[in-house]
Structure formats: structure tokens, C-alpha cells
Design a protein around this motif. Sequence first.
Motif, PDB file in Angstrom:
ATOM      1  N   THR A  60      43.505  78.661  78.061  1.00  0.00           N
ATOM      2  CA  THR A  60      42.234  78.950  77.412  1.00  0.00           C
ATOM      3  C   THR A  60      41.977  80.442  77.492  1.00  0.00           C
ATOM      4  OG1 THR A  60      41.337  76.794  77.958  1.00  0.00           O
ATOM      5  CG2 THR A  60      39.746  78.532  77.486  1.00  0.00           C
ATOM      6  N   GLU A  94      35.334  66.751  69.543  1.00  0.00           N
ATOM      7  CA  GLU A  94      35.843  68.024  69.045  1.00  0.00           C
ATOM      8  C   GLU A  94      36.058  67.877  67.544  1.00  0.00           C
ATOM      9  OE1 GLU A  94      39.178  71.368  70.145  1.00  0.00           O
ATOM     10  OE2 GLU A  94      38.270  70.097  71.671  1.00  0.00           O
ATOM     11  N   TRP A 111      47.178  75.321  63.665  1.00  0.00           N
ATOM     12  CA  TRP A 111      46.008  76.140  63.970  1.00  0.00           C
ATOM     13  C   TRP A 111      44.782  75.363  63.509  1.00  0.00           C
ATOM     14  CZ3 TRP A 111      45.409  81.557  65.280  1.00  0.00           C
ATOM     15  CH2 TRP A 111      44.172  82.110  64.950  1.00  0.00           C
ATOM     16  N   TYR A 114      37.554  74.798  65.541  1.00  0.00           N
ATOM     17  CA  TYR A 114      36.822  73.600  65.947  1.00  0.00           C
ATOM     18  C   TYR A 114      35.412  73.931  66.422  1.00  0.00           C
ATOM     19  CZ  TYR A 114      37.337  74.954  70.837  1.00  0.00           C
ATOM     20  OH  TYR A 114      37.249  75.633  72.034  1.00  0.00           O
ATOM     21  N   ASN A 128      42.019  76.179  68.242  1.00  0.00           N
ATOM     22  CA  ASN A 128      43.147  75.600  68.975  1.00  0.00           C
ATOM     23  C   ASN A 128      44.426  76.032  68.281  1.00  0.00           C
ATOM     24  OD1 ASN A 128      41.547  73.796  70.666  1.00  0.00           O
ATOM     25  ND2 ASN A 128      41.305  72.520  68.846  1.00  0.00           N
ATOM     26  N   ASP A 146      43.693  77.718  73.417  1.00  0.00           N
ATOM     27  CA  ASP A 146      42.419  77.636  72.708  1.00  0.00           C
ATOM     28  C   ASP A 146      41.517  78.784  73.119  1.00  0.00           C
ATOM     29  OD1 ASP A 146      39.966  76.346  74.524  1.00  0.00           O
ATOM     30  OD2 ASP A 146      41.961  75.874  75.276  1.00  0.00           O
ATOM     31  N   ARG A 148      37.274  79.833  73.369  1.00  0.00           N
ATOM     32  CA  ARG A 148      35.972  79.178  73.525  1.00  0.00           C
ATOM     33  C   ARG A 148      34.876  80.227  73.467  1.00  0.00           C
ATOM     34  NH1 ARG A 148      37.466  75.037  78.457  1.00  0.00           N
ATOM     35  NH2 ARG A 148      39.279  74.193  77.378  1.00  0.00           N
TER      36      ARG A 148
END
Length: 154
Positions: A60, A94, A111, A114, A128, A146, A148
Motif C-alpha cells: 500500500t 470496494e 489497473w 476504486y 489498485n 494500491d 489510499r
Amino acid sequence: MYKVLTLVFLFFSSLIFSQKELDINQKGAKQAVLDFFEGFHKGDTKLLRKMIDGNMTLRTIAKNKEGKIRVVKTEVDKLVQAVYNKPKDQKWYEKLLSFKIEANSDIAQVWTPYEFYVNDAYSHCGVNIFQLYNDGDHWKIIAISDTRKKDTCN
């Protein structure tokens, strides 16, 4: 002249076949990602494990409390356990906004921007990136990275 026409026909036929093969591989890779999320949303860790390779990496990219971008590695078992141990009254969803897929018969990259919701309330968003390989029978996820963000994503 006949030889030239034959070569032109073979060239265009190979292009059509190559595109058809790519479409099949793209569909297979996309379905593997969709199946992964089916397991994730339902809390079905058996399906989740079926879709991932045992050596999958999970990373992440996000800002820490000081606002610096960091890469955090998570063990696959921690992800599976989090899905398994999720409170029964909590719903994770998600929402995948789109797919960009590159694939051949052996390897693929998917790819997916989200938005993530907990009990229908917006939590965060990001992108993602899935890397997959085809073991001859199924597409398996070998890496997920991913991002965030709490605010809106572009």
C-alpha cells in the motif's frame, strides 16, 4: 501477385487472431480480479485464497501521519485473516470504477481505480494494480499494489 495477396491475407489473419487471443486473456485476468473481490465482499476466504498465489505480495502506498508517502508491506495471511475476522455487522465494499488491462497468454496487469465503503459510508479511494499469471488453468494474482486517499481521487 498471388504470393503478395497470400502474404497480406496471412498478415491480417495473424493480427485478428492475436487480438482475439489478447481479448480472451484480458477477460480471464479481469474475471480473476472480480472473483477476488467476490471473495473479499462475501468474506469467502476459500475463494480469496483460490485467486491468489501463495507468494503474492501486497503493498500500500499512502501518506503517514507526517504527510510523507510510504510503502507499507502487508502479509497475505493478514489480509485473509482481516477478511475472515471482519465483524459480522460490518459490510466492506470496494467499488471498482474502471479497468485498464494489459495481458498476453502468460502475464497480465489490471489497473482499477476504486472507492471503498464501510457500511455504505465512504471511507477512502485510490487505485489498485494487480499483477497476474496464467498457470495454464487459471489466472492467479501474484501482486497487488494500491494507493489510499481519504479525500477525493482523480
